[in-house]
Design a protein around this motif. Structure first.
Motif, short mmCIF file in Angstrom:
data_model
loop_
_atom_site.label_atom_id
_atom_site.label_comp_id
_atom_site.label_asym_id
_atom_site.label_seq_id
_atom_site.Cartn_x
_atom_site.Cartn_y
_atom_site.Cartn_z
N SER A 61 -4.15 -6.21 -4.83
CA SER A 61 -3.78 -5.65 -6.12
C SER A 61 -4.11 -4.16 -6.13
CB SER A 61 -4.52 -6.37 -7.26
OG SER A 61 -5.91 -6.26 -7.06
N GLY A 62 -3.44 -3.43 -7.00
CA GLY A 62 -3.65 -1.99 -7.06
C GLY A 62 -3.73 -1.50 -8.48
N GLU A 63 -4.61 -0.53 -8.70
CA GLU A 63 -4.71 0.06 -10.04
C GLU A 63 -4.74 1.58 -9.90
OE1 GLU A 63 -7.33 -0.12 -14.14
OE2 GLU A 63 -8.28 -0.69 -12.26
N ILE A 64 -3.87 2.22 -10.67
CA ILE A 64 -3.81 3.69 -10.64
C ILE A 64 -4.29 4.21 -11.99
CG2 ILE A 64 -2.30 5.69 -10.38
CD1 ILE A 64 -0.39 3.78 -8.76
N THR A 65 -5.29 5.08 -11.95
CA THR A 65 -5.74 5.74 -13.18
C THR A 65 -5.48 7.24 -13.03
OG1 THR A 65 -7.97 6.22 -12.41
CG2 THR A 65 -7.62 4.03 -13.35
N LEU B 268 -5.71 5.09 3.78
CA LEU B 268 -5.87 3.91 2.92
C LEU B 268 -5.11 2.71 3.52
CD1 LEU B 268 -6.82 2.55 0.30
CD2 LEU B 268 -4.76 3.43 -0.82
N ARG B 269 -3.90 2.96 3.99
CA ARG B 269 -3.11 1.86 4.58
C ARG B 269 -3.83 1.29 5.79
NH1 ARG B 269 2.43 2.14 7.97
NH2 ARG B 269 2.37 -0.03 8.60
N LEU B 270 -4.40 2.18 6.61
CA LEU B 270 -5.12 1.72 7.80
C LEU B 270 -6.36 0.91 7.41
CD1 LEU B 270 -5.50 1.76 10.85
CD2 LEU B 270 -6.54 4.02 10.66
N ALA B 271 -7.11 1.43 6.41
CA ALA B 271 -8.33 0.73 5.98
C ALA B 271 -8.01 -0.68 5.47
CB ALA B 271 -9.02 1.55 4.88
N VAL B 272 -6.97 -0.78 4.65
CA VAL B 272 -6.61 -2.09 4.08
C VAL B 272 -6.12 -3.03 5.19
CG1 VAL B 272 -5.07 -3.29 2.47
CG2 VAL B 272 -6.11 -1.12 1.79
N ASP B 273 -5.34 -2.50 6.12
CA ASP B 273 -4.84 -3.30 7.25
C ASP B 273 -6.01 -3.85 8.08
OD1 ASP B 273 -3.96 -3.42 10.28
OD2 ASP B 273 -2.10 -3.58 9.15
N GLU B 274 -7.03 -3.00 8.31
CA GLU B 274 -8.18 -3.43 9.12
C GLU B 274 -8.95 -4.57 8.44
OE1 GLU B 274 -8.87 -2.54 12.11
OE2 GLU B 274 -7.65 -0.75 12.37
N ILE B 275 -9.19 -4.40 7.12
CA ILE B 275 -9.97 -5.43 6.42
C ILE B 275 -9.14 -6.71 6.27
CG2 ILE B 275 -11.05 -6.03 4.20
CD1 ILE B 275 -12.74 -4.11 5.91
N ALA B 276 -7.85 -6.56 5.98
CA ALA B 276 -6.98 -7.75 5.87
C ALA B 276 -6.96 -8.49 7.21
CB ALA B 276 -5.58 -7.32 5.45
N THR B 277 -6.93 -7.75 8.30
CA THR B 277 -6.96 -8.38 9.64
C THR B 277 -8.26 -9.18 9.82
OG1 THR B 277 -5.59 -6.65 10.58
CG2 THR B 277 -6.95 -7.89 12.12
N ASN B 278 -9.39 -8.58 9.43
CA ASN B 278 -10.68 -9.29 9.52
C ASN B 278 -10.68 -10.57 8.70
OD1 ASN B 278 -12.13 -7.73 11.23
ND2 ASN B 278 -13.23 -6.59 9.66
N ILE C 140 0.84 -1.21 0.00
CA ILE C 140 0.00 0.00 0.00
C ILE C 140 0.88 1.26 0.00
CG2 ILE C 140 -1.85 1.27 1.20
CD1 ILE C 140 -2.59 -1.55 0.00
N VAL C 141 1.95 1.24 0.77
CA VAL C 141 2.86 2.39 0.78
C VAL C 141 3.44 2.60 -0.62
CG1 VAL C 141 5.08 3.25 1.67
CG2 VAL C 141 3.41 2.26 3.25
N ALA C 142 3.83 1.52 -1.29
CA ALA C 142 4.36 1.63 -2.67
C ALA C 142 3.29 2.20 -3.60
CB ALA C 142 4.83 0.26 -3.16
N ALA C 143 2.05 1.74 -3.45
CA ALA C 143 0.96 2.20 -4.32
C ALA C 143 0.65 3.68 -4.09
CB ALA C 143 -0.30 1.37 -4.06
N THR C 144 0.60 4.10 -2.82
CA THR C 144 0.27 5.50 -2.53
C THR C 144 1.41 6.43 -2.95
OG1 THR C 144 1.00 5.22 -0.23
CG2 THR C 144 -1.35 4.99 -0.65
N THR C 145 2.64 5.91 -2.86
CA THR C 145 3.79 6.70 -3.30
C THR C 145 3.73 6.88 -4.83
OG1 THR C 145 5.09 5.81 -1.49
CG2 THR C 145 6.32 6.82 -3.27
N ALA D 91 -2.98 8.80 2.32
CA ALA D 91 -2.16 7.58 2.15
C ALA D 91 -2.24 6.74 3.42
CB ALA D 91 -0.71 7.97 1.84
N TYR D 92 -2.17 7.39 4.56
CA TYR D 92 -2.25 6.69 5.85
C TYR D 92 -3.64 6.08 6.01
CZ TYR D 92 -1.85 5.79 10.86
OH TYR D 92 -1.83 5.18 12.09
#
Lengths: 107, 142
Positions: B65-69, B37-47, B20-25, B34-35
């Motif tokens: 996976s990540g997609e940047i448009t 998003l990282r927190l949101a993904v961490d929370e869902i991955a934990t669940n 996520i850090v690589a994607a937001t960078t 950026a933080y």
């Protein structure tokens, strides 16, 4: 993104330095240190968070655990927390229950 | 971005965080979103890892996976654990968030932080997989 928690007890004050990333993978280590502090019956819990750069809900749950384990009479100080970590604490309403300080000053 | 497939264990949270850090960078997202998003993904991955795998004794993987448009950064978490819609969780009320810690319930904060941290979040169960999707609008382009 590693995590470390170090406990120092002095004058019945438990000071825990938190470093790195605190989420579900590292929360058990934080909980362990809280338990280690709780058995020494501290009068205050001071969490030094200058170097904590990530805080997820698993870490917040350990703070709830700490308060419930040590008792309502043991004040919790969150010191040096900043940026998004501080924002997470405030968004979750924790600022109503802990003393938030830039540097530790006994209230 | 190249998807990353990891074992559904809590040790993988670190690698997911780095992704996520690589994607937001790469998406040039500012520090605060950026933080979030990282927190949101961490929370869902934990669940996913805790409820979808560890508690059921099931082994498996989680794919990020990540997609940047031009206008957004989208992160998708996919897993084959038990179907679990995070949006079905009860959110803490304003009154509950104001309760002293000694009176607080220990759950419900994760999904609250997810919804606070991202511009949009959605969940679907499709082709036998949980699919959690997080979207951030890119500044000045949305």
């Amino acid at each position: 993104m590693a995590f470390d928690a170090q406990l120092a007890m002095a004058d019945h004050i438990a000071k825990i330095t938190l470093i790195g990333s605190l989420d579900a993978s590292s929360a058990p280590r934080f909980k362990e240190v809280i338990e280690e502090a709780a058995v020494q019956s501290p009068t205050k819990l001071v969490l030094l968070m200058d170097s904590l750069d990530f805080l997820a809900s698993a870490g917040l749950r350990v703070l709830i655990f700490a308060k419930q384990k040590m008792g309502a009479g043991v004040d919790i100080y969150v010191v040096g927390s900043q940026g998004p970590v501080l924002a997470t604490l405030e968004m979750s309403g924790f600022h109503h229950s802990v003393y938030i300080q830039e540097t530790y000053v006994e209230a | 971005m190249i998807p990353l497939c990891l074992p559904a264990t809590l040790d993988s949270l670190d690698e997911i965080g780095k992704y996520i850090v690589a994607a937001t960078t790469e998406a040039k997202l500012e520090t605060k979103p950026a933080y979030g998003l990282r927190l949101a993904v961490d929370e869902i991955a934990t669940n996913i890892i805790t409820h979808g795998y560890e508690e059921t004794g099931k082994a498996g993987n989680v794919t990020v996976s990540g997609e940047i448009t031009d206008s957004s950064l989208t992160i998708v978490l996919e897993d084959s654990g038990i179907p679990f819609d995070p949006l079905s969780r009860k959110l803490p009320s304003e009154d509950e968030l104001n309760l002293p810690l000694e009176e607080r319930d220990i759950g419900g904060l994760g999904i609250f932080l997810v919804l606070k941290g991202v511009d949009s979040f959605s969940y679907e169960f499709i082709n036998g997989k949980n699919r959690n999707m997080f979207t951030m609008n890119l500044p000045g382009k949305a």
